[in-house]
Design an enzyme around this catalytic site. Structure first.
Site, short mmCIF file in Angstrom:
data_model
loop_
_atom_site.label_atom_id
_atom_site.label_comp_id
_atom_site.label_asym_id
_atom_site.label_seq_id
_atom_site.Cartn_x
_atom_site.Cartn_y
_atom_site.Cartn_z
N ARG A 63 -22.07 -109.91 -63.70
CA ARG A 63 -21.22 -109.72 -62.40
C ARG A 63 -20.65 -110.97 -61.92
O ARG A 63 -20.01 -111.02 -61.03
CB ARG A 63 -22.16 -109.20 -61.36
CG ARG A 63 -22.27 -107.67 -61.42
CD ARG A 63 -23.11 -106.98 -60.35
NE ARG A 63 -24.41 -107.32 -60.40
CZ ARG A 63 -25.56 -106.84 -60.93
NH1 ARG A 63 -25.46 -105.61 -61.55
NH2 ARG A 63 -26.83 -107.36 -61.04
N GLU A 100 -39.63 -111.39 -63.83
CA GLU A 100 -40.96 -110.84 -63.49
C GLU A 100 -41.65 -110.26 -64.43
O GLU A 100 -42.97 -110.16 -64.60
CB GLU A 100 -40.39 -109.57 -62.44
CG GLU A 100 -41.45 -109.44 -61.39
CD GLU A 100 -41.06 -108.26 -60.44
OE1 GLU A 100 -39.75 -108.17 -60.41
OE2 GLU A 100 -41.91 -107.88 -59.57
P1 AMP Z 1 -32.35 -113.90 -59.80
O1 AMP Z 1 -32.80 -114.77 -61.24
O2 AMP Z 1 -34.02 -113.66 -59.44
O3 AMP Z 1 -31.96 -114.90 -58.88
O4 AMP Z 1 -31.70 -112.78 -59.87
C1 AMP Z 1 -30.21 -112.74 -59.94
C2 AMP Z 1 -29.87 -111.77 -60.86
O5 AMP Z 1 -30.22 -110.56 -60.77
C3 AMP Z 1 -28.19 -111.64 -60.49
O6 AMP Z 1 -27.48 -111.64 -61.65
C4 AMP Z 1 -28.03 -110.54 -59.59
O7 AMP Z 1 -27.17 -109.76 -60.04
C5 AMP Z 1 -29.52 -109.73 -60.03
N1 AMP Z 1 -30.15 -109.33 -59.03
C6 AMP Z 1 -31.48 -109.67 -58.67
N2 AMP Z 1 -31.97 -109.04 -57.17
C7 AMP Z 1 -30.98 -108.23 -57.01
C8 AMP Z 1 -30.76 -107.37 -55.82
N3 AMP Z 1 -31.75 -107.20 -54.76
N4 AMP Z 1 -29.36 -106.99 -55.71
C9 AMP Z 1 -28.58 -107.02 -56.62
N5 AMP Z 1 -28.57 -107.56 -57.87
C10 AMP Z 1 -29.85 -108.35 -57.86
#
Ligand code: AMP
Length: 176
Positions: A63, A100
Protein backbone atom coordinates in the site's frame (compact mmCIF):
# COMPACT_ATOMS: atom_id res chain seq x y z
CA UNK A 1 -10.52 20.56 12.22
CA UNK A 2 -8.98 21.39 8.84
CA UNK A 3 -11.66 20.73 6.17
CA UNK A 4 -9.30 18.53 4.23
CA UNK A 5 -8.59 16.32 7.28
CA UNK A 6 -12.32 16.08 7.96
CA UNK A 7 -12.95 14.97 4.37
CA UNK A 8 -10.26 12.28 4.63
CA UNK A 9 -11.46 10.98 8.02
CA UNK A 10 -15.00 10.66 6.64
CA UNK A 11 -13.74 8.55 3.76
CA UNK A 12 -11.59 5.99 5.60
CA UNK A 13 -13.59 2.75 5.66
CA UNK A 14 -13.48 0.88 9.00
CA UNK A 15 -13.82 -2.87 8.71
CA UNK A 16 -14.27 -4.68 12.03
CA UNK A 17 -12.62 -8.07 12.60
CA UNK A 18 -10.52 -8.06 9.41
CA UNK A 19 -8.29 -9.97 8.70
CA UNK A 20 -8.72 -11.57 12.15
CA UNK A 21 -11.17 -11.03 15.05
CA UNK A 22 -10.32 -8.00 17.19
CA UNK A 23 -8.61 -5.96 14.42
CA UNK A 24 -10.37 -2.83 13.18
CA UNK A 25 -9.02 -2.59 9.64
CA UNK A 26 -8.57 0.92 8.22
CA UNK A 27 -9.29 0.62 4.50
CA UNK A 28 -7.56 3.37 2.53
CA UNK A 29 -8.86 2.20 -0.86
CA UNK A 30 -11.91 4.38 -0.22
CA UNK A 31 -9.56 7.39 -0.01
CA UNK A 32 -7.91 6.47 -3.30
CA UNK A 33 -11.30 5.88 -4.96
CA UNK A 34 -12.55 9.41 -4.20
CA UNK A 35 -10.98 11.92 -6.61
CA UNK A 36 -11.05 14.78 -4.08
CA UNK A 37 -9.46 12.62 -1.34
CA UNK A 38 -6.75 11.43 -3.71
CA UNK A 39 -5.96 15.04 -4.63
CA UNK A 40 -5.93 16.07 -0.95
CA UNK A 41 -3.50 13.25 -0.11
CA UNK A 42 -1.23 14.23 -2.98
CA UNK A 43 -1.31 17.92 -1.97
CA UNK A 44 -0.78 17.33 1.76
CA UNK A 45 2.14 14.97 1.19
CA UNK A 46 3.70 17.43 -1.23
CA UNK A 47 3.26 20.33 1.24
CA UNK A 48 4.91 18.26 4.03
CA UNK A 49 8.03 17.38 2.05
CA UNK A 50 8.47 20.04 -0.66
CA UNK A 51 11.16 22.02 1.19
CA UNK A 52 13.23 19.15 2.51
CA UNK A 53 15.43 18.33 -0.45
CA UNK A 54 13.98 14.82 -0.88
CA UNK A 55 15.81 12.86 -3.60
CA UNK A 56 14.09 9.45 -3.15
CA UNK A 57 10.68 8.28 -1.97
CA UNK A 58 10.80 4.70 -0.65
CA UNK A 59 7.46 2.84 -0.69
CA UNK A 60 6.72 -0.25 1.39
CA UNK A 61 4.86 -3.11 -0.36
CA UNK A 62 2.11 -2.93 -1.16
CA UNK A 63 0.00 0.00 0.00
CA UNK A 64 3.07 2.25 0.01
CA UNK A 65 3.16 1.78 -3.78
CA UNK A 66 0.13 4.01 -4.36
CA UNK A 67 0.89 7.43 -2.87
CA UNK A 68 4.67 6.81 -2.90
CA UNK A 69 5.15 7.29 -6.65
CA UNK A 70 2.58 10.12 -6.72
CA UNK A 71 4.63 11.96 -4.06
CA UNK A 72 7.86 11.21 -5.92
CA UNK A 73 6.58 12.78 -9.15
CA UNK A 74 5.30 15.85 -7.27
CA UNK A 75 8.71 16.29 -5.63
CA UNK A 76 10.76 15.52 -8.74
CA UNK A 77 12.32 12.62 -6.79
CA UNK A 78 12.92 8.96 -7.66
CA UNK A 79 10.86 6.04 -6.31
CA UNK A 80 12.31 2.92 -4.65
CA UNK A 81 10.23 -0.16 -3.74
CA UNK A 82 10.76 -2.22 -0.57
CA UNK A 83 9.34 -5.66 -1.31
CA UNK A 84 8.61 -9.04 0.19
CA UNK A 85 11.27 -11.72 -0.43
CA UNK A 86 11.84 -13.10 -3.93
CA UNK A 87 10.24 -10.20 -5.84
CA UNK A 88 13.20 -7.91 -6.59
CA UNK A 89 15.31 -9.15 -9.51
CA UNK A 90 18.79 -7.72 -8.75
CA UNK A 91 21.03 -8.05 -5.67
CA UNK A 92 19.20 -7.20 -2.45
CA UNK A 93 19.70 -6.36 1.22
CA UNK A 94 17.19 -7.81 3.64
CA UNK A 95 15.84 -7.36 7.16
CA UNK A 96 13.58 -9.66 9.19
CA UNK A 97 11.19 -8.56 11.91
CA UNK A 98 8.82 -10.15 14.42
CA UNK A 99 5.10 -10.10 13.79
CA UNK A 100 2.27 -11.17 16.07
CA UNK A 101 2.64 -14.66 14.62
CA UNK A 102 6.09 -15.60 13.31
CA UNK A 103 8.47 -13.35 11.39
CA UNK A 104 8.47 -11.46 8.11
CA UNK A 105 11.24 -10.23 5.82
CA UNK A 106 11.59 -7.17 3.57
CA UNK A 107 14.13 -6.51 0.83
CA UNK A 108 15.54 -3.55 -1.09
CA UNK A 109 17.88 -3.40 -4.07
CA UNK A 110 21.47 -3.05 -2.86
CA UNK A 111 22.13 -0.13 -5.20
CA UNK A 112 18.83 1.69 -4.51
CA UNK A 113 20.28 4.57 -2.44
CA UNK A 114 23.57 6.24 -1.59
CA UNK A 115 25.00 8.66 0.97
CA UNK A 116 23.86 11.72 -1.03
CA UNK A 117 20.19 10.79 -0.81
CA UNK A 118 17.55 12.45 1.38
CA UNK A 119 14.85 9.84 1.80
CA UNK A 120 11.21 9.74 2.77
CA UNK A 121 9.79 6.29 3.48
CA UNK A 122 6.04 5.97 2.96
CA UNK A 123 3.40 3.41 3.94
CA UNK A 124 -0.36 3.61 4.37
CA UNK A 125 -0.57 2.92 8.09
CA UNK A 126 1.50 2.84 11.29
CA UNK A 127 0.33 0.19 13.78
CA UNK A 128 3.07 -1.37 15.96
CA UNK A 129 5.80 0.04 13.71
CA UNK A 130 7.49 -3.33 13.05
CA UNK A 131 7.21 -3.14 9.26
CA UNK A 132 8.51 0.42 8.95
CA UNK A 133 11.27 -0.15 11.53
CA UNK A 134 12.60 -2.99 9.34
CA UNK A 135 12.26 -0.76 6.24
CA UNK A 136 14.22 1.99 8.04
CA UNK A 137 16.99 -0.44 8.97
CA UNK A 138 17.30 -1.42 5.30
CA UNK A 139 17.54 2.20 4.21
CA UNK A 140 20.11 3.01 6.93
CA UNK A 141 22.43 0.33 5.52
CA UNK A 142 22.96 2.69 2.55
CA UNK A 143 23.76 5.69 4.80
CA UNK A 144 21.54 8.40 3.29
CA UNK A 145 21.98 11.98 4.55
CA UNK A 146 18.56 12.09 6.22
CA UNK A 147 15.54 9.81 6.71
CA UNK A 148 11.92 10.91 7.03
CA UNK A 149 9.07 8.47 7.63
CA UNK A 150 5.49 9.09 6.57
CA UNK A 151 2.10 7.42 6.94
CA UNK A 152 -1.39 8.27 5.78
CA UNK A 153 -2.81 6.94 9.08
CA UNK A 154 -1.18 6.55 12.49
CA UNK A 155 -2.97 4.42 15.10
CA UNK A 156 -1.83 6.60 17.97
CA UNK A 157 -2.87 4.29 20.85
CA UNK A 158 -0.35 1.67 19.65
CA UNK A 159 2.51 4.22 19.98
CA UNK A 160 4.29 2.68 16.97
CA UNK A 161 6.38 5.85 16.54
CA UNK A 162 8.35 4.95 19.70
CA UNK A 163 10.30 2.27 17.77
CA UNK A 164 12.12 4.80 15.57
CA UNK A 165 15.54 6.27 16.36
CA UNK A 166 15.58 9.95 17.37
CA UNK A 167 17.24 11.03 14.11
CA UNK A 168 14.28 9.74 12.05
CA UNK A 169 11.42 12.26 11.65
CA UNK A 170 7.99 10.57 11.70
CA UNK A 171 4.86 12.32 10.35
CA UNK A 172 1.33 11.16 9.58
CA UNK A 173 -1.57 12.83 7.83
CA UNK A 174 -4.29 11.34 10.07
CA UNK A 175 -4.10 10.32 13.74
CA UNK A 176 -6.83 7.82 14.54
P1 AMP B 1 2.87 -2.58 11.80
O1 AMP B 1 4.12 -3.25 11.30
O2 AMP B 1 2.28 -3.24 13.01
O3 AMP B 1 3.05 -1.08 12.01
O4 AMP B 1 1.76 -2.78 10.68
C1 AMP B 1 1.75 -1.97 9.59
C2 AMP B 1 1.36 -2.70 8.32
O5 AMP B 1 0.25 -3.56 8.50
C3 AMP B 1 0.99 -1.68 7.28
O6 AMP B 1 1.56 -2.05 6.05
C4 AMP B 1 -0.53 -1.70 7.24
O7 AMP B 1 -0.95 -1.68 5.91
C5 AMP B 1 -0.93 -3.02 7.92
N1 AMP B 1 -1.89 -2.82 9.04
C6 AMP B 1 -1.68 -3.09 10.35
N2 AMP B 1 -2.76 -2.83 11.10
C7 AMP B 1 -3.70 -2.36 10.27
C8 AMP B 1 -5.04 -1.87 10.44
N3 AMP B 1 -5.65 -1.82 11.64
N4 AMP B 1 -5.71 -1.44 9.34
C9 AMP B 1 -5.11 -1.47 8.12
N5 AMP B 1 -3.86 -1.92 7.90
C10 AMP B 1 -3.15 -2.36 8.94
Amino acid sequence: MDNRIEKLVENVRNIPDFPIPGIQFKDVTTLFKDAECLQILSDMLYEMYKDRGITKVVGVESRGFIMGPILATRLGAGFIPIRKPGKLPAETLEESYDKEYGTDTVQIHKDALNENDVVVLHDDLLATGGTMEAACKLVKKMHPKKIYVNFIIELKDLNGRSVFDKDVEVESILNM
